[in-house]
Design a protein around this motif. Structure first.
Motif, mmCIF file in Angstrom:
data_model
loop_
_atom_site.group_PDB
_atom_site.id
_atom_site.type_symbol
_atom_site.label_atom_id
_atom_site.label_comp_id
_atom_site.label_asym_id
_atom_site.label_seq_id
_atom_site.Cartn_x
_atom_site.Cartn_y
_atom_site.Cartn_z
ATOM 1 N N THR A 101 0.841 -1.187 0.000
ATOM 2 C CA THR A 101 0.000 0.000 0.000
ATOM 3 C C THR A 101 0.879 1.241 0.000
ATOM 4 O O THR A 101 1.816 1.334 0.791
ATOM 5 N N PHE A 102 0.572 2.168 -0.889
ATOM 6 C CA PHE A 102 1.356 3.383 -1.036
ATOM 7 C C PHE A 102 0.572 4.611 -0.606
ATOM 8 O O PHE A 102 -0.660 4.648 -0.680
ATOM 9 N N ASP A 103 1.311 5.633 -0.193
ATOM 10 C CA ASP A 103 0.784 6.981 -0.062
ATOM 11 C C ASP A 103 1.271 7.789 -1.261
ATOM 12 O O ASP A 103 2.311 7.475 -1.858
ATOM 13 N N ALA A 104 0.553 8.842 -1.622
ATOM 14 C CA ALA A 104 0.964 9.692 -2.738
ATOM 15 C C ALA A 104 0.814 11.154 -2.342
ATOM 16 O O ALA A 104 -0.157 11.533 -1.689
ATOM 17 N N THR A 105 1.774 11.964 -2.734
ATOM 18 C CA THR A 105 1.730 13.403 -2.498
ATOM 19 C C THR A 105 2.021 14.132 -3.791
ATOM 20 O O THR A 105 2.989 13.819 -4.487
ATOM 21 N N PHE A 106 1.181 15.102 -4.108
ATOM 22 C CA PHE A 106 1.369 15.963 -5.262
ATOM 23 C C PHE A 106 1.811 17.332 -4.757
ATOM 24 O O PHE A 106 1.185 17.908 -3.869
ATOM 25 N N ASP A 107 2.909 17.847 -5.316
ATOM 26 C CA ASP A 107 3.508 19.097 -4.854
ATOM 27 C C ASP A 107 3.504 20.096 -6.013
ATOM 28 O O ASP A 107 4.097 19.840 -7.056
ATOM 29 N N ASN A 108 2.849 21.232 -5.839
ATOM 30 C CA ASN A 108 2.676 22.202 -6.927
ATOM 31 C C ASN A 108 3.789 23.240 -6.993
ATOM 32 O O ASN A 108 4.159 23.834 -5.984
ATOM 33 N N LEU A 109 4.310 23.456 -8.213
ATOM 34 C CA LEU A 109 5.143 24.611 -8.489
ATOM 35 C C LEU A 109 4.709 25.285 -9.790
ATOM 36 O O LEU A 109 5.504 25.942 -10.452
ATOM 37 N N TRP A 110 3.447 25.099 -10.157
ATOM 38 C CA TRP A 110 2.872 25.849 -11.284
ATOM 39 C C TRP A 110 2.432 27.207 -10.747
ATOM 40 O O TRP A 110 1.365 27.354 -10.188
ATOM 41 N N ILE A 111 3.310 28.185 -10.888
ATOM 42 C CA ILE A 111 3.054 29.524 -10.373
ATOM 43 C C ILE A 111 3.444 30.533 -11.439
ATOM 44 O O ILE A 111 4.138 30.214 -12.414
ATOM 45 N N GLU A 112 3.025 31.767 -11.246
ATOM 46 C CA GLU A 112 3.254 32.792 -12.267
ATOM 47 C C GLU A 112 4.734 33.051 -12.506
ATOM 48 O O GLU A 112 5.156 33.287 -13.647
ATOM 49 N N ASP A 113 5.554 32.990 -11.467
ATOM 50 C CA ASP A 113 6.987 33.221 -11.655
ATOM 51 C C ASP A 113 7.607 32.196 -12.596
ATOM 52 O O ASP A 113 8.535 32.507 -13.349
ATOM 53 N N ASN A 114 7.106 30.956 -12.552
ATOM 54 C CA ASN A 114 7.643 29.904 -13.412
ATOM 55 C C ASN A 114 7.011 29.902 -14.796
ATOM 56 O O ASN A 114 7.641 29.486 -15.768
ATOM 57 N N HIS A 115 5.754 30.320 -14.872
ATOM 58 C CA HIS A 115 4.987 30.238 -16.123
ATOM 59 C C HIS A 115 4.235 31.545 -16.345
ATOM 60 O O HIS A 115 3.015 31.611 -16.188
ATOM 61 N N PRO A 116 4.946 32.611 -16.707
ATOM 62 C CA PRO A 116 4.336 33.944 -16.709
ATOM 63 C C PRO A 116 3.354 34.209 -17.841
ATOM 64 O O PRO A 116 2.511 35.082 -17.721
ATOM 65 N N TYR A 117 3.448 33.475 -18.930
ATOM 66 C CA TYR A 117 2.646 33.795 -20.095
ATOM 67 C C TYR A 117 1.188 33.376 -19.904
ATOM 68 O O TYR A 117 0.896 32.206 -19.715
ATOM 69 N N ARG A 118 0.288 34.363 -19.935
ATOM 70 C CA ARG A 118 -1.153 34.124 -19.853
ATOM 71 C C ARG A 118 -1.550 33.400 -18.564
ATOM 72 O O ARG A 118 -2.548 32.674 -18.519
ATOM 73 N N TYR A 119 -0.790 33.559 -17.507
ATOM 74 C CA TYR A 119 -1.105 32.872 -16.250
ATOM 75 C C TYR A 119 -2.456 33.354 -15.725
ATOM 76 O O TYR A 119 -2.730 34.562 -15.702
ATOM 77 N N PRO A 120 -3.322 32.455 -15.271
ATOM 78 C CA PRO A 120 -4.691 32.830 -14.887
ATOM 79 C C PRO A 120 -4.796 33.355 -13.464
ATOM 80 O O PRO A 120 -5.355 32.712 -12.573
ATOM 81 N N ASN A 121 -4.274 34.530 -13.222
ATOM 82 C CA ASN A 121 -4.306 35.103 -11.872
ATOM 83 C C ASN A 121 -5.725 35.157 -11.322
ATOM 84 O O ASN A 121 -6.641 35.632 -11.983
ATOM 85 N N GLY A 122 -5.879 34.662 -10.094
ATOM 86 C CA GLY A 122 -7.164 34.708 -9.428
ATOM 87 C C GLY A 122 -8.010 33.477 -9.593
ATOM 88 O O GLY A 122 -8.966 33.275 -8.840
ATOM 89 N N SER A 123 -7.687 32.623 -10.559
ATOM 90 C CA SER A 123 -8.489 31.413 -10.770
ATOM 91 C C SER A 123 -7.646 30.147 -10.774
ATOM 92 O O SER A 123 -8.154 29.059 -11.026
#
Length: 237
Positions: free
Chosen positions: A46-68
């Motif tokens: 049996t495994f545990d799983a963790t998802f860690d986010n680094l999808w942020i505006e600093d990394n992906h500035p083009y058309r980033y959906p600020n606020g949503s």
């Protein structure tokens, strides 16, 4: 009756969701690190799983959906080689289409449960919590993902809200060299187009793609003003 042994496993950890514009060989996932356990693959685990986010505006500035910007609930399934949740070049099922366009997991979980009940392809499934605010380091975790020797693969999917989706498919959770389950495995995963809607930016309510197209990875190519593109040291990523 099978006894499942608990392993602590980081199945998914996003450090960034970009691809090199050229020379990217693996579109599914990239292994950052892995550590085998001493538990033989013939023992259920049996495994545990963790998802860690680094999808942020600093990394992906083009058309980033600020606020949503957020992530939908995360769907996981463990399965045999006879089952495909989704994959590069395949056609999105109605459940995969719904989660990629709206974030709803209802139909996809129904599809997975049908596979569990009607054949032996799927062993277990789980839904991890959504990430309502996609700040750097935001996490979604789930526990109790079961695998055995006949069902050693895990596939996962979540909507990168407001659109499209990310995840992985057909990750086998044992180490070929040792014949044992991984104690930990950490990965990069990437953004995907479900092939069901038109549009080239983060948006809802796009026109349907007709006829439906195969699932495909987002690539930077030479377009600077594109979703998921960032500037690397020497090229677009």
């Amino acid at each position: 009756m099978k006894t499942y042994h608990l392993l602590r496993c980081v199945l998914i950890s996003i450090a960034t969701i970009v691809r090199l514009a050229k020379g990217q060989d693996s579109f599914n996932f990239e292994t950052i690190r892995h550590e085998p356990s001493t538990m033989n693959k013939n023992q259920p685990a049996t495994f545990d799983a963790t998802f860690d986010n680094l999808w942020i505006e600093d990394n992906h500035p083009y058309r980033y959906p600020n606020g949503s910007e957020h992530w939908s609930p995360f769907v996981y399934a463990t399965h045999s080689s006879g089952y495909t949740l989704w994959g590069n070049g395949g056609m999105a099922s109605p459940g995969v289409e719904l989660i990629s366009e709206t974030g709803s997991t209802r139909l996809l979980m129904s599809e997975i449960r049908t596979q569990q009940q009607n054949n032996n392809y799927v062993l277990s499934s789980a839904v991890g919590p959504m990430i309502p605010n996609a700040f750097e380091g935001a996490e979604s975790s789930v526990s109790g993902i079961c695998v055995d020797q006949d069902h050693p693969y895990v596939s996962a999917i979540s909507m990168i809200a407001p659109t499209p989706f990310s995840g992985l498919y057909n990750l086998r959770l044992w180490d070929d060299n040792t014949g044992t389950w991984y104690r930990e495995i950490e990965l990069y995963v990437y953004p995907w187009d479900a092939g069901t809607e038109e549009g080239d930016r983060y948006s809802l309510g796009n026109a349907p793609t007709s006829p439906q197209e195969p699932i495909s990875p987002f690539m930077a190519n030479d377009d600077e003003d594109a979703v998921f593109v960032s500037e690397g040291e020497s090229s677009l990523q």
